[in-house]
Design a protein around this motif. Sequence first.
Motif, PDB file in Angstrom:
ATOM      1  N   ALA A  98       5.927  -7.749  -3.964  1.00 33.82           N
ATOM      2  CA  ALA A  98       5.993  -8.625  -5.123  1.00 33.82           C
ATOM      3  C   ALA A  98       6.852  -9.833  -4.820  1.00 33.82           C
ATOM      4  CB  ALA A  98       6.556  -7.880  -6.322  1.00 33.82           C
ATOM      5  N   TRP A  99       6.490 -10.939  -5.408  1.00 36.55           N
ATOM      6  CA  TRP A  99       7.333 -12.146  -5.414  1.00 36.55           C
ATOM      7  C   TRP A  99       6.877 -13.059  -6.514  1.00 36.55           C
ATOM      8  CZ3 TRP A  99       4.108 -11.184  -1.170  1.00 36.55           C
ATOM      9  CH2 TRP A  99       3.001 -12.037  -1.038  1.00 36.55           C
ATOM     10  N   ASN A 100       7.805 -13.919  -6.962  1.00 35.46           N
ATOM     11  CA  ASN A 100       7.494 -14.853  -8.049  1.00 35.46           C
ATOM     12  C   ASN A 100       6.842 -14.150  -9.229  1.00 35.46           C
ATOM     13  OD1 ASN A 100       8.489 -16.896  -6.441  1.00 35.46           O
ATOM     14  ND2 ASN A 100       6.481 -17.586  -5.758  1.00 35.46           N
ATOM     15  N   GLN A 101       7.328 -12.964  -9.551  1.00 32.87           N
ATOM     16  CA  GLN A 101       6.859 -12.187 -10.700  1.00 32.87           C
ATOM     17  C   GLN A 101       5.401 -11.764 -10.575  1.00 32.87           C
ATOM     18  OE1 GLN A 101       7.999 -14.715 -14.054  1.00 32.87           O
ATOM     19  NE2 GLN A 101       9.965 -13.667 -14.183  1.00 32.87           N
ATOM     20  N   GLU A 102       4.853 -11.795  -9.383  1.00 37.66           N
ATOM     21  CA  GLU A 102       3.504 -11.307  -9.120  1.00 37.66           C
ATOM     22  C   GLU A 102       3.592 -10.053  -8.251  1.00 37.66           C
ATOM     23  OE1 GLU A 102       0.553 -13.927 -10.865  1.00 37.66           O
ATOM     24  OE2 GLU A 102       0.318 -12.087  -9.705  1.00 37.66           O
ATOM     25  N   SER A 103       2.788  -9.052  -8.600  1.00 40.59           N
ATOM     26  CA  SER A 103       2.731  -7.829  -7.809  1.00 40.59           C
ATOM     27  C   SER A 103       1.394  -7.745  -7.087  1.00 40.59           C
ATOM     28  CB  SER A 103       2.885  -6.603  -8.718  1.00 40.59           C
ATOM     29  OG  SER A 103       4.153  -6.596  -9.326  1.00 40.59           O
ATOM     30  N   TYR A 104       1.428  -7.175  -5.904  1.00 42.70           N
ATOM     31  CA  TYR A 104       0.227  -7.040  -5.092  1.00 42.70           C
ATOM     32  C   TYR A 104       0.123  -5.586  -4.644  1.00 42.70           C
ATOM     33  CZ  TYR A 104       0.751 -12.073  -4.960  1.00 42.70           C
ATOM     34  OH  TYR A 104       0.899 -13.383  -5.327  1.00 42.70           O
ATOM     35  N   TRP A 105      -1.086  -5.057  -4.705  1.00 42.57           N
ATOM     36  CA  TRP A 105      -1.307  -3.642  -4.416  1.00 42.57           C
ATOM     37  C   TRP A 105      -2.502  -3.467  -3.494  1.00 42.57           C
ATOM     38  CZ3 TRP A 105       2.483  -0.706  -6.238  1.00 42.57           C
ATOM     39  CH2 TRP A 105       3.198  -1.150  -7.354  1.00 42.57           C
ATOM     40  N   GLY A 106      -2.475  -2.376  -2.747  1.00 40.57           N
ATOM     41  CA  GLY A 106      -3.645  -1.984  -1.999  1.00 40.57           C
ATOM     42  C   GLY A 106      -4.579  -1.154  -2.873  1.00 40.57           C
ATOM     43  N   GLN A 107      -5.617  -0.615  -2.233  1.00 40.24           N
ATOM     44  CA  GLN A 107      -6.613   0.164  -2.982  1.00 40.24           C
ATOM     45  C   GLN A 107      -6.192   1.619  -3.138  1.00 40.24           C
ATOM     46  OE1 GLN A 107      -6.758  -0.353   0.231  1.00 40.24           O
ATOM     47  NE2 GLN A 107      -7.232   1.668   1.045  1.00 40.24           N
ATOM     48  N   GLY A 108      -5.182   2.023  -2.388  1.00 39.82           N
ATOM     49  CA  GLY A 108      -4.659   3.379  -2.485  1.00 39.82           C
ATOM     50  C   GLY A 108      -5.279   4.339  -1.485  1.00 39.82           C
ATOM     51  N   THR A 109      -4.549   5.413  -1.223  1.00 36.63           N
ATOM     52  CA  THR A 109      -5.051   6.493  -0.379  1.00 36.63           C
ATOM     53  C   THR A 109      -4.684   7.817  -1.053  1.00 36.63           C
ATOM     54  OG1 THR A 109      -5.098   7.382   1.893  1.00 36.63           O
ATOM     55  CG2 THR A 109      -2.981   6.568   1.103  1.00 36.63           C
ATOM     56  N   GLN A 110      -5.652   8.705  -1.144  1.00 40.79           N
ATOM     57  CA  GLN A 110      -5.465   9.944  -1.898  1.00 40.79           C
ATOM     58  C   GLN A 110      -4.755  10.995  -1.045  1.00 40.79           C
ATOM     59  OE1 GLN A 110      -6.195  10.713  -5.148  1.00 40.79           O
ATOM     60  NE2 GLN A 110      -5.264  12.731  -4.795  1.00 40.79           N
ATOM     61  N   VAL A 111      -3.746  11.583  -1.633  1.00 38.32           N
ATOM     62  CA  VAL A 111      -3.039  12.713  -1.027  1.00 38.32           C
ATOM     63  C   VAL A 111      -3.222  13.924  -1.930  1.00 38.32           C
ATOM     64  CG1 VAL A 111      -0.784  13.659  -0.406  1.00 38.32           C
ATOM     65  CG2 VAL A 111      -1.355  11.284   0.158  1.00 38.32           C
ATOM     66  N   THR A 112      -3.768  14.994  -1.369  1.00 38.34           N
ATOM     67  CA  THR A 112      -3.961  16.227  -2.119  1.00 38.34           C
ATOM     68  C   THR A 112      -3.261  17.363  -1.398  1.00 38.34           C
ATOM     69  OG1 THR A 112      -6.102  15.460  -2.945  1.00 38.34           O
ATOM     70  CG2 THR A 112      -5.651  17.821  -3.101  1.00 38.34           C
ATOM     71  N   VAL A 113      -2.354  18.020  -2.109  1.00 41.53           N
ATOM     72  CA  VAL A 113      -1.604  19.140  -1.536  1.00 41.53           C
ATOM     73  C   VAL A 113      -2.073  20.412  -2.227  1.00 41.53           C
ATOM     74  CG1 VAL A 113       0.667  20.079  -0.986  1.00 41.53           C
ATOM     75  CG2 VAL A 113       0.344  17.598  -1.179  1.00 41.53           C
ATOM     76  N   SER A 114      -2.770  21.242  -1.470  1.00 43.63           N
ATOM     77  CA  SER A 114      -3.354  22.439  -2.061  1.00 43.63           C
ATOM     78  C   SER A 114      -3.606  23.470  -0.983  1.00 43.63           C
ATOM     79  CB  SER A 114      -4.659  22.087  -2.777  1.00 43.63           C
ATOM     80  OG  SER A 114      -5.296  23.261  -3.260  1.00 43.63           O
ATOM     81  N   SER A 115      -3.494  24.724  -1.374  1.00 42.42           N
ATOM     82  CA  SER A 115      -3.819  25.811  -0.442  1.00 42.42           C
ATOM     83  C   SER A 115      -5.266  26.252  -0.622  1.00 42.42           C
ATOM     84  CB  SER A 115      -2.871  26.996  -0.643  1.00 42.42           C
ATOM     85  OG  SER A 115      -2.889  27.419  -1.986  1.00 42.42           O
TER      86      SER A 115
END
Length: 115
Positions: A98-115
């Motif tokens: 973020a800068w100048n009151q603007e935020s920037y994001w990626g598309q994300g990556t899924q994390v699943t924790v399960s047995s």
Amino acid sequence: QVQLVESGGGLVQPGGSLRLSCAASGFTFSMYDMYWYRQVPGKEREWVATKGRAGSTHYEDSVKGRFSISRDNAKNTVYLQMNSLQPEDTAMYYCGTAWNQESYWGQGTQVTVSS
């Protein structure tokens, strides 16, 4: 333009580890703090960790001692090493800046924790 591309998510058993990466472009990476956030459906996005441009690190309490954020300014990449993963860590993980009151994001990556 600013681009953030996360990778490294997946399915892991409780107690396992994953390393997330976020490749950045379109801005002078070394000049800005970088963040990892996570979000589960129906909840707000929550902050996980910060890696400051000067090298400082900060963590949300529930991940302290288990997660480690780092950055490689030569590769314009920020990482999140996640150890001792628990089911409650299941979420979509996003890197951001973020800068100048603007935020920037990626598309994300899924994390699943399960047995």
